[in-house]
Enzyme design. Structure first.
Site, PDB file in Angstrom:
ATOM      1  N   HIS A 394     -13.146  47.214  59.192  1.00 21.11           N
ATOM      2  CA  HIS A 394     -13.371  47.748  58.295  1.00 21.11           C
ATOM      3  C   HIS A 394     -12.608  47.256  56.600  1.00 21.11           C
ATOM      4  CE1 HIS A 394     -13.025  51.740  56.307  1.00 21.11           C
ATOM      5  NE2 HIS A 394     -14.273  52.543  57.108  1.00 21.11           N
ATOM      6  N   GLU A 447     -18.819  53.193  63.734  1.00 21.31           N
ATOM      7  CA  GLU A 447     -19.851  52.948  64.386  1.00 21.31           C
ATOM      8  C   GLU A 447     -20.434  52.680  65.415  1.00 21.31           C
ATOM      9  OE1 GLU A 447     -21.421  53.322  62.088  1.00 21.31           O
ATOM     10  OE2 GLU A 447     -21.141  53.394  60.071  1.00 21.31           O
TER      11      GLU A 447
HETATM   12  C1  LIG Z   1     -17.122  46.622  57.634  1.00 24.76           C
HETATM   13  C2  LIG Z   1     -17.024  45.440  57.043  1.00 24.76           C
HETATM   14  C3  LIG Z   1     -17.664  44.740  55.646  1.00 24.76           C
HETATM   15  C4  LIG Z   1     -15.552  45.280  56.439  1.00 24.76           C
HETATM   16  O1  LIG Z   1     -15.282  43.792  55.485  1.00 24.76           O
HETATM   17  P1  LIG Z   1     -14.210  43.247  54.684  1.00 24.76           P
HETATM   18  O2  LIG Z   1     -13.600  44.060  54.721  1.00 24.76           O
HETATM   19  O3  LIG Z   1     -14.655  43.475  53.348  1.00 24.76           O
HETATM   20  O4  LIG Z   1     -13.965  42.036  55.408  1.00 24.76           O
HETATM   21  P2  LIG Z   1     -13.230  40.913  55.376  1.00 24.76           P
HETATM   22  O5  LIG Z   1     -15.373  40.459  55.058  1.00 24.76           O
HETATM   23  O6  LIG Z   1     -12.909  40.576  54.489  1.00 24.76           O
HETATM   24  O7  LIG Z   1     -13.018  40.241  56.759  1.00 24.76           O
HETATM   25  C5  LIG Z   1     -11.996  39.587  56.540  1.00 24.76           C
HETATM   26  C6  LIG Z   1     -11.792  38.538  58.218  1.00 24.76           C
HETATM   27  O8  LIG Z   1     -12.089  39.255  59.487  1.00 24.76           O
HETATM   28  C7  LIG Z   1     -13.875  38.547  59.614  1.00 24.76           C
HETATM   29  N1  LIG Z   1     -14.552  39.682  60.325  1.00 24.76           N
HETATM   30  C8  LIG Z   1     -14.303  40.608  60.071  1.00 24.76           C
HETATM   31  N2  LIG Z   1     -14.822  41.883  60.345  1.00 24.76           N
HETATM   32  C9  LIG Z   1     -15.318  41.384  61.312  1.00 24.76           C
HETATM   33  C10 LIG Z   1     -16.560  41.292  62.541  1.00 24.76           C
HETATM   34  N3  LIG Z   1     -17.165  42.368  62.547  1.00 24.76           N
HETATM   35  N4  LIG Z   1     -16.787  40.172  63.295  1.00 24.76           N
HETATM   36  C11 LIG Z   1     -16.308  39.308  62.665  1.00 24.76           C
HETATM   37  N5  LIG Z   1     -15.317  38.620  62.169  1.00 24.76           N
HETATM   38  C12 LIG Z   1     -14.928  39.755  61.211  1.00 24.76           C
HETATM   39  C13 LIG Z   1     -14.116  38.377  58.505  1.00 24.76           C
HETATM   40  O9  LIG Z   1     -14.884  37.164  58.966  1.00 24.76           O
HETATM   41  C14 LIG Z   1     -13.244  37.153  57.629  1.00 24.76           C
HETATM   42  O10 LIG Z   1     -12.653  36.636  58.661  1.00 24.76           O
HETATM   43  P3  LIG Z   1     -12.233  34.941  57.592  1.00 24.76           P
HETATM   44  O11 LIG Z   1     -11.060  35.562  56.604  1.00 24.76           O
HETATM   45  O12 LIG Z   1     -12.434  33.974  58.819  1.00 24.76           O
HETATM   46  O13 LIG Z   1     -13.482  34.774  56.681  1.00 24.76           O
HETATM   47  C15 LIG Z   1     -16.790  43.923  57.812  1.00 24.76           C
HETATM   48  O14 LIG Z   1     -15.793  44.218  59.044  1.00 24.76           O
HETATM   49  C16 LIG Z   1     -18.131  43.482  58.963  1.00 24.76           C
HETATM   50  O15 LIG Z   1     -19.180  42.909  58.741  1.00 24.76           O
HETATM   51  N6  LIG Z   1     -18.332  44.546  60.388  1.00 24.76           N
HETATM   52  C17 LIG Z   1     -19.750  44.985  61.380  1.00 24.76           C
HETATM   53  C18 LIG Z   1     -20.136  45.406  60.322  1.00 24.76           C
HETATM   54  C19 LIG Z   1     -19.833  47.297  60.268  1.00 24.76           C
HETATM   55  O16 LIG Z   1     -19.222  47.279  62.268  1.00 24.76           O
HETATM   56  N7  LIG Z   1     -20.093  47.583  59.878  1.00 24.76           N
HETATM   57  C20 LIG Z   1     -20.023  49.163  59.653  1.00 24.76           C
HETATM   58  C21 LIG Z   1     -18.865  49.354  58.636  1.00 24.76           C
HETATM   59  S1  LIG Z   1     -18.045  51.146  58.757  1.00 24.76           S
END
Ligand SMILES: CC(C)(COP(=O)(O)OP(=O)(O)OC[C@H]1O[C@@H](n2cnc3c(N)ncnc32)[C@H](O)[C@@H]1OP(=O)(O)O)[C@@H](O)C(=O)NCCC(=O)NCCS
Length: 510
Positions: A394, A447
């Protein structure tokens, strides 16, 4: 404090930290450090002759001069713009941002009486024109405060969020959705009498107006259920003659918002039934918001267990800070547009895959994993292949998402084949992510268990995000009313990064 009525005198740091033009840079830097400020006003007999900022010191440090010998006058901005102490904050804001200044001296009777900085102004500016302030606004406006609200907030590090002054999780534990709706719309939780009166008020508004009901069968044949809702809200606003928020008073907007939130579940359930070849089911006035929604969706009265589970899910997702769709609703409202326009725009923002959530995708993943023993290999392969595990991670929460904690306990109450399996996949995924993505603090988000809860209560997958929208319409509408109640047009700025203008316009046909 109202940023538009506050004066520079209320905010300035006084007296200003000063030095003389013939002081050395080292002396000026020392003065700044002692006073813990980012600038020093250069004076001559009390009159402002210049200003020296940290940025100037950095530029000087990049050269080969000796800071113990170089004089301030060489590096300062001479004859800087100044402000009067009685000037209003918005004028000060305009001066600072239009010239990309970070500090301005405040002058009264030709003498320096203080200094005002961008940071001082940011504390009171109602909306910060982010891109005008400096180059360091984070991409995606992450963490940038753009408004004041009394509706609620999210504290990511603590894993806590609240509506008004109450924990959202406590509200979901203790109250009905209608009571939380009352809290948002009227600012307070109702007592028993007010609770019954409000429940009656909103139940009476569930039936679609005839024009929309006639159009819905044709609308429902096209697009996703969320597309249908978006178009239906447009039709609703037009049919009911909603006028711009700019031209109506708070009571009229409140009345529109109550009607909208009450009818959205009816629209969604009817759209789903029409899409799947069934006749819409009329709403029932004797059921609560969530129970009636499930009834209209499936044609059967839900068990109290299922009705309460969906009600708790909806309470937990009514509002969640300045997420993209909520911000969108406020931006549209800030133009004075009508409630329908704001909600249509919010639904549009919600429909994007980065926001609309992934409860159905999380459930698809559980299907693909199939059995607990396969979870480790599946998650490992996915993460090693660069994929995101749906329902984990998140932007704001770096600890357990409080919504997922409550929804996990809801799944335990509900029982069923998915409960143990989803919990075991959660444990495996948290462990694998901790191993393969150390330090990222990845836990379940709302989710993951939302999908399990909705599925167990009989909601089809394509209705997961629309069900979220049914409750969230209450949150969006609350923000529309708050924005309209003390509106100022939201109009940020962008830094132009194209070829330098003006270029000669080539003649046509050349
Ligand atoms: C929710 C979300 C978009 C937040 O993303 P964010 O704050 O932009 O986090 P980042 O994209 O900066 O991720 C940070 C690190 O954690 C990892 N990471 C984050 N969420 C992850 C996940 N669900 N699975 C695997 N790795 C994940 C990223 O790959 C990144 O790794 P890196 O440093 O090696 O590149 C992200 O966690 C995600 O895509 N989750 C899956 C989709 C989901 O559940 N969406 C519903 C949200 S309520």
């Amino acid at each position: 404090m109202d940023g538009m009525e506050t004066t520079v005198r209320d905010l300035m740091t006084s007296p200003a930290v000063t030095c003389a033009a013939d002081d050395s840079l080292a002396t000026a830097a020392h003065v700044m450090q002692e006073a813990d400020t980012g600038s020093v006003v250069v004076t001559d007999d009390g009159k402002v002759v210049g200003i020296l900022t940290e940025r100037d010191l950095l530029r000087a440090a990049a050269g080969d001069g000796d800071p113990g010998r170089e004089q301030v006058r060489l590096w300062m901005t001479a004859r800087p713009d100044v402000l009067g102490p009685e000037e209003r904050v918005d004028a000060a804001w305009a001066s600072l941002t239009s010239h990309h200044y970070r500090h301005l001296p405040v002058v009264e009777d030709q003498r320096c009486v203080g200094v005002v900085s961008l940071r001082d102004l940011m504390g009171v500016a109602r909306i910060r024109p982010a891109t005008e302030t400096s180059g360091d606004v984070p991409a995606g406006l992450e963490g940038v405060v753009v408004a004041e609200t009394t509706i609620g907030d999210v504290r990511g590090q603590e894993g806590f969020f609240h509506y008004r002054q109450y924990s959202a999780v406590d509200l979901a534990d203790e109250r009905s959705l209608e009571d939380v709706w009352h809290l948002l719309f009227r600012g307070e939780l109702p007592d028993a009498v007010a609770s019954a009166a409000f429940a009656d008020e909103v139940r009476g508004r569930r039936v679609m107006p005839p024009g929309l009901a006639t159009l819905l069968p044709a609308l429902s044949r096209r697009g996703s259920p969320l597309d249908v809702l978006r178009t239906a809200v447009s039709v609703l606003g037009a049919e009911l003659g909603w006028r711009p928020t700019h031209d109506i008073d708070a009571d009229e907007l409140y009345d529109q918002a109550v009607g909208l939130c009450a009818v959205v579940p009816t629209i969604l359930a009817a759209a789903h039934r029409l899409r799947t070849g069934h006749e819409p089911v009329e709403p029932r006035g004797d059921l609560g918001f969530a129970a009636n929604y499930l009834f209209m969706l499936t044609g059967e009265e839900p068990s109290p267990l299922h009705a309460r589970a969906i009600e708790q899910y909806m309470i937990l997702t009514i509002d969640h800070g300045f997420n993209a769709s909520t911000f969108t609703a406020r931006v549209v409202t800030s133009t004075g547009a009508d409630l329908g326009a704001a909600i249509v725009a919010a639904i549009g923002a919600l429909s994007g895959p980065l926001h609309g959530g992934a409860p159905s995708r999380a459930l698809d993943m559980l299907d693909a994993i199939g059995t607990p023993e396969r979870a480790d290999a599946y998650i490992r392969a996915a993460v090693e292949g660069g994929e995101r595990i749906m329902g984990f991670g998140h932007r704001v929460y770096k600890t357990d998402d409080p919504r997922s904690v409550l929804l996990r306990s809801v799944t335990e109450r509900l029982g069923g084949p998915l409960v143990e399996f989803s919990q075991s996949v959660e444990r495996t995924t948290v462990d694998v992510l901790a191993e393969l993505k150390p330090g990222r603090q990845l836990y379940t988000n709302v989710e993951f268990y939302a999908g399990v809860v909705m599925h167990t209560c009989g909601i089809p997958r394509e209705m997961f995000t629309p069900t979220f929208a049914a409750g969230r319409t209450i949150g969006w509408s609350t923000h529309v009313m708050e924005q309209a109640s003390h509106n100022r047009l939201i109009r940020p700025a962008a830094r132009y990064a194209g070829p330098p203008p003006p270029q000669p316009v080539p003649p046509a046909g050349g």
